[in-house]
Design an enzyme around this catalytic site. Structure first.
Site, short mmCIF file in Angstrom:
data_model
loop_
_atom_site.label_atom_id
_atom_site.label_comp_id
_atom_site.label_asym_id
_atom_site.label_seq_id
_atom_site.Cartn_x
_atom_site.Cartn_y
_atom_site.Cartn_z
N GLU A 24 0.82 -1.21 0.00
CA GLU A 24 0.00 0.00 0.00
C GLU A 24 0.86 1.26 0.00
OE1 GLU A 24 -3.55 2.17 2.64
OE2 GLU A 24 -2.69 0.24 3.29
N GLU A 142 -9.56 5.69 -0.76
CA GLU A 142 -9.13 4.28 -0.66
C GLU A 142 -9.19 3.69 -2.07
OE1 GLU A 142 -7.90 2.93 1.88
OE2 GLU A 142 -8.82 3.63 3.74
#
Length: 404
Positions: A24, A142
């Protein structure tokens, strides 16, 4: 002047979500740094700052404190933590500007992700530090989920990352009402085409390089540029001038601003496929030798110029993205594409004309500089230019054909 703060989530020892070969923190940094680069490159009246531009660890408080101290007009925090795309604002805010920012940003990103069948998980509210502790409107995005194989596979695709970046850039520009920068007009004598035969001799190129006090290693690379470019339809003079500009004539002072040197064999600042910060050495590609590095440079230029047969599968170019094809057919058009400055291509054109104006006796077919012989069983079979310890010469591979 509007101030935008972009926060790349996680970093350093905090990798965020990890799965399926994707981290991430890496995706967040790539999207954040490229968003900032394009906003400042393509639009007037905006100044951007980053919580981090490299792979470092910051606490949540450090991030929001920096943004608050900078007096940013709003903040966007970029993450990857959902099976699809979703955005968040602080659950306790009723600020109209925050709601408007979230709506525009969410819609622009999602519009570009829909063709890839990515799920829209909606606009949400939550008690998140990055949105709660800021003194300005803040949205957290996100962007897919690295632990979901389908999402992770998409995050490895350059066109999906491009969609995420583009959505963030256009969303910010629309929310702030930014105006695109005026593109420079091509010079009166016409734009310089990237594709075409050599517009100067290798001798002229070497004299131009020597006039720049370039080291011998860069001077000698002219031979290799003229040899490899012919197979790709790129004007080698264009590529050689660009290499000089991008590398400071192969890092005449030792290292580039990014911290890379000649051992990278990277003649034009190409980054790895995943990208990264402009001043991050690990974000730049290390090629095994100058042949690979120069081939990658020429393939990247040929792709931008829309050469026939491009994009191609067999290339050392790590950023051979199909969406680049034909987006810059002239040297001037590389401005605000290859580099942030809109005048980038014009500056290269000025140097090219200086190179073309040099009087040199060395013809392109008989490169000057150091040469060496290739011997087999004590018998000389070929001569060729000596570049960085290698001899370059045609090798016979079959009746009626040669291969370099």
């Amino acid at each position: 002047m509007k101030k935008v703060w972009i926060d790349a989530g996680h970093g350093g020892r905090d990798s965020g979500a990890v799965g399926n070969g994707v981290k991430e923190k890496d995706i967040a940094l790539r999207v954040a740094t490229e968003t900032v680069k394009r906003l400042e490159r393509d639009y007037d009246g905006v100044k951007c700052d980053l919580s981090r531009s490299t792979d470092i660890y910051l606490t949540l408080s450090e991030r929001t404190n920096k943004a608050n101290a900078a007096g940013a007009d709003f903040l966007i925090s970029i993450h990857c933590n959902a099976g699809g795309f979703e955005s968040y604002t602080y659950s306790g805010t009723k600020d109209a500007a925050t709601a408007s920012l979230q709506n525009v940003l969410h819609n622009e990103v999602m519009a570009r992700l829909k063709p890839f069948e990515i799920r829209d998980r909606g606009q949400k509210k939550k008690d998140l530090h990055m949105c709660r502790e800021t003194k300005m409107p803040a949205v957290l995005t996100e962007n897919l989920f690295v632990d979901v194989p389908g999402d992770a596979t998409k995050l490895k695709r350059p066109e999906v990352i491009e969609a995420i970046i583009s959505g963030h850039v256009v969303g910010v520009a629309k929310f702030l009402g930014l105006k695109p920068k005026q593109q420079p007009k091509p010079p009166a004598n016409g734009a310089v085409k990237i594709l075409g035969p050599a517009s100067a001799t290798v001798g002229q190129a070497k004299e131009w390089a020597r006039a720049k006090n370039a080291p011998q290693e860069f001077v000698a690379l002219a031979d290799l540029y003229w040899q490899v470019a012919a197979e790709r339809g790129v004007d080698p003079a264009v590529a050689y001038v660009q290499a000089g500009h991008e590398t400071g004539y192969i890092y005449r002072d030792g290292r580039s601003a990014a911290g890379i040197d000649a051992s990278y064999h990277n003649p034009c600042g190409l980054k790895i496929t995943a990208g990264g910060g402009d001043y991050q050495a690990s974000a730049h590609k290390r090629f095994k030798d100058w042949t690979n590095g120069i081939t990658a440079h020429l393939d990247h230029l040929a792709l931008y110029a829309g050469a026939v047969g491009y994009p191609k599968a067999d290339t050392p170019d790590p950023r051979h993205f199909p969406y680049l094809k034909g987006t810059a057919k002239t040297l001037e058009a590389l401005g605000a594409k290859w580099a942030p400055s809109s005048s980038y291509g014009q500056r290269l054109g000025d140097e090219l004309r200086k190179l073309q104006g040099i009087k040199a006796d060395t013809p392109a077919s008989k490169p000057s500089g150091e040469t060496a012989s290739i011997e087999v069983n004590g018998e000389k079979v070929a001569d060729g230019p000596l570049i960085n310890g290698y001899v370059f010469a045609p090798v016979r591979v079959g009746r009626g054909s040669t291969r370099r």
